[in-house]
Design an enzyme around this catalytic site. Structure first.
Site, PDB file in Angstrom:
ATOM      1  N   TYR A  83      -4.281   6.116  -7.814  1.00 16.56           N
ATOM      2  CA  TYR A  83      -3.628   5.777  -6.302  1.00 16.56           C
ATOM      3  C   TYR A  83      -4.225   6.719  -5.118  1.00 16.56           C
ATOM      4  O   TYR A  83      -4.440   8.064  -5.045  1.00 16.56           O
ATOM      5  CB  TYR A  83      -2.311   6.395  -6.374  1.00 16.56           C
ATOM      6  CG  TYR A  83      -1.510   6.030  -5.077  1.00 16.56           C
ATOM      7  CD1 TYR A  83      -0.630   5.119  -5.130  1.00 16.56           C
ATOM      8  CD2 TYR A  83      -1.472   6.687  -3.977  1.00 16.56           C
ATOM      9  CE1 TYR A  83       0.250   4.657  -3.861  1.00 16.56           C
ATOM     10  CE2 TYR A  83      -0.750   6.278  -2.702  1.00 16.56           C
ATOM     11  CZ  TYR A  83       0.294   5.336  -2.829  1.00 16.56           C
ATOM     12  OH  TYR A  83       0.988   4.993  -1.574  1.00 16.56           O
ATOM     13  N   TYR A  92      -4.372  -0.767   1.139  1.00 16.63           N
ATOM     14  CA  TYR A  92      -3.527  -0.075   0.899  1.00 16.63           C
ATOM     15  C   TYR A  92      -2.140  -0.588   0.680  1.00 16.63           C
ATOM     16  O   TYR A  92      -1.205  -0.698   1.561  1.00 16.63           O
ATOM     17  CB  TYR A  92      -2.967   1.025   2.155  1.00 16.63           C
ATOM     18  CG  TYR A  92      -2.357   2.443   1.857  1.00 16.63           C
ATOM     19  CD1 TYR A  92      -2.048   2.790   0.711  1.00 16.63           C
ATOM     20  CD2 TYR A  92      -1.417   2.718   3.196  1.00 16.63           C
ATOM     21  CE1 TYR A  92      -1.128   3.980   0.574  1.00 16.63           C
ATOM     22  CE2 TYR A  92      -0.555   3.604   2.913  1.00 16.63           C
ATOM     23  CZ  TYR A  92      -0.505   4.269   1.476  1.00 16.63           C
ATOM     24  OH  TYR A  92       0.495   5.240   1.522  1.00 16.63           O
TER      25      TYR A  92
END
Ligand SMILES: [Zn+2]
Lengths: 393, 141
Positions: free
Chosen positions: A301, A351
């Site tokens: 991430y 994102y």
């Protein structure tokens, strides 16, 4: 081995990623859920569980009403907006293994680019008499940090980066080489991935170096791309996955971690050059019946590029302090020893709060990635706060 | 120069009233003696509810820093660049701080710092940390 989870991800669905979706978050969410069901070969009436982030605006009840789901037997929420991407899968898996539900959909819909953006101070500040005021009890932008101008996650990430540089004695040039190697390589992956927001935009090391500094040592290219869109995934028991004949990817282990100071934003954690408990990798891989050396690829991430070296070191996929050498020699790139973020990551695909990080792991293990590598196992993690191991079925 | 204020209802709390009076105080345990930050009604070390306020020594170590160049709010455009720091106080607690507006200093992770409280208005003051004057570095004095 006996502790392995007994669930599989059998369907992925998503809308396009864009700067302005032009439609509501509810419409985005339902589009993604229907697409995930179709991918799995399942129907709306098969859904009996839903999981989501607390920050998602579209509630479980709204989804039930919109899709006419006949009987939702389980719904669960995990805190925050992306930190818990693997925690949501863990929760869905636990519900299935406990018999609370048999088919759980994890969804996320957001107009994060065209709506209120996570990287803006307006989210945490009020204008009063021409000045700025915070009422936030917790970071980011809380009463103890906002007065110094620490307002958004991207600035916290700059603090992690400088803490790492200081801890390992990396100078500005070494940090530029390491972070640039991550941003440039991930852009290369995005150039091969038609889903990526930056599919058509190349990035060279020269362009990276010339990039605007946002908060030292991080440049514009070290930051993720706020995105509109929706994603969903379908989770069922491994047994059911095998009978469906869907292209299943197995959840071998998944978990979450909070420790003193880690929430919020690691400001008060013992270390800031390392963001996970010492045993996190050993415990996670142990549950999967594996060790770090068995992991074939990593989906990290990357809200900023700095998350990538920290996660690889924290999970023992590379040694402490080895990140500069690993990334500058292309270990994460095509043909490298450990391909990382082969979709382009949050930096270059978009994102999408970790769901796209998980999805690329699933696609790789299905053999459906646009940047396909040979892999049996994948680590997915957000700096240890939540993490999982996926395995080829 | 825009300095972001905690809303007025927070400024009546001891952390802020001590700063407005000119000193940094830490929420501290009356039983085990350890400090904690942010303030809490229970000591995280010994779980005592017997907590109070003690003056900090002001000595700290720099854990990290960043120079913020991109303003994330239009009212902060005149404020950039500014430096945010993460400091570890001698009492074992972590705080977010920074360099006082307009002040420059050469920073290095691990360096010694000292606290200086700067009042922005009668109710509102902040604890900033500057490189500590050290033997062999007379120019930082
Ligand atoms: Zn105590």
């Amino acid at each position: 081995m006996g502790e392995r989870m007994k669930t599989s991800i059998v369907g992925l669905g998503q809308t396009e990623f864009s700067k302005n979706s032009g439609r509501s978050e509810l419409k985005l969410a339902t589009e993604a859920i229907l697409a995930a069901l179709e991918d799995a070969g399942l129907e709306v009436d098969d859904i009996d569980g839903l999981v989501r982030y607390t920050w998602d605006h579209t509630s479980e009840a709204t989804i039930v009403n919109a899709l006419g789901i006949k009987a939702l037997k389980y719904y669960g929420e995990t805190e925050f907006g992306g930190v818990n991407c693997c925690g949501a899968v863990a929760q869905a898996s636990a519900a299935i293994e406990a018999g609370l539900a048999s088919c759980v959909v994890f969804y996320r819909a957001l107009n994060a680019r065209s709506g209120v953006r996570f990287g803006r101070g307006e989210r945490v500040l009020e204008e009063v008499d021409g000045g700025l005021v915070t009422r936030q009890p917790e970071p980011p932008g809380d009463i103890y940090s906002a007065p110094f101008g620490l307002l958004v996650p991207g600035q916290h990430h700059a603090l992690y980066a400088q803490a790492y540089a200081g801890h390992y004695g990396l100078d500005t040039e070494a940090m530029t080489e390491m972070l640039g190697a991550i941003a440039v390589t991930q852009r290369g992956y995005a150039n091969g991935n038609p889903r990526a927001l930056l599919h058509d935009r190349t990035l060279s090391m020269e362009e990276y170096r010339a990039g605007r500094v946002i908060s030292t040592p991080l440049r514009i290219y070290d930051y993720c791309l706020e995105t509109d869109g929706a994603m969903a995934m379908v989770i069922v028991s491994r047994e059911r996955a095998r009978s469906l004949g869907a292209k299943a990817v197995d959840v071998l282990a998944a978990g979450q971690h909070i420790f003193p100071g880690s929430v919020p934003m690691y400001l008060y954690a013992a270390d800031t050059h390392s963001l996970a408990p010492e045993a996190v990798g050993r415990e996670l891989f142990g549950k999967a019946g594996l060790s770090a050396s068995d992991i074939d690829l990593a989906m990290i991430y990357d809200a900023t590029s700095m998350m990538v070296p920290i996660a690889l070191e924290d999970f023992g996929l590379i040694g402490r302090g080895e990140a500069h050498g690993f990334f500058t020699s292309g270990g994460h790139g095509p043909g490298g020893t450990l391909p990382v973020n082969t979709h382009g990551g949050l930096l270059s695909e978009g994102y999408f709060h970790g769901l796209n990080t998980i999805a690329e792991g699933v696609r790789q293990l299905r053999g459906e990635s646009h940047n396909q590598v040979s892999a049996e196992t994948a680590l997915v993690t957000l700096r240890g706060a939540s993490s999982m191991v996926l395995g080829r079925a | 120069m825009t300095v972001i204020r905690p809303s007025d209802d927070y400024l009546d709390q001891p952390f802020w009233t001590h700063l407005a009076a000119g000193t940094l105080h830490l929420s501290s345990c009356e039983d085990c003696g350890k400090a904690h930050h942010p303030p809490s009604p229970i000591c995280p070390h010994c779980r005592s509810f017997n907590t109070g306020w003690k003056p900090a020594s002001g000595r700290a170590t720099l854990k990290s820093f960043t120079e913020v160049r991109h303003p994330v709010h239009t009212l902060l455009e005149p404020a950039v660049p500014y430096v945010v720091t993460l400091v570890e106080l001698e009492e074992g607690v972590r705080m977010v701080s920074g360099l006082p507006p307009g002040q420059e200093a050469e920073l290095r992770v691990g360096m010694a710092l000292e606290c200086t409280v700067i009042r922005h208005d009668p109710r509102f003051a902040l604890p900033y940390f500057l490189p500590a004057p050290a033997a062999g570095h007379p120019d930082t004095a």
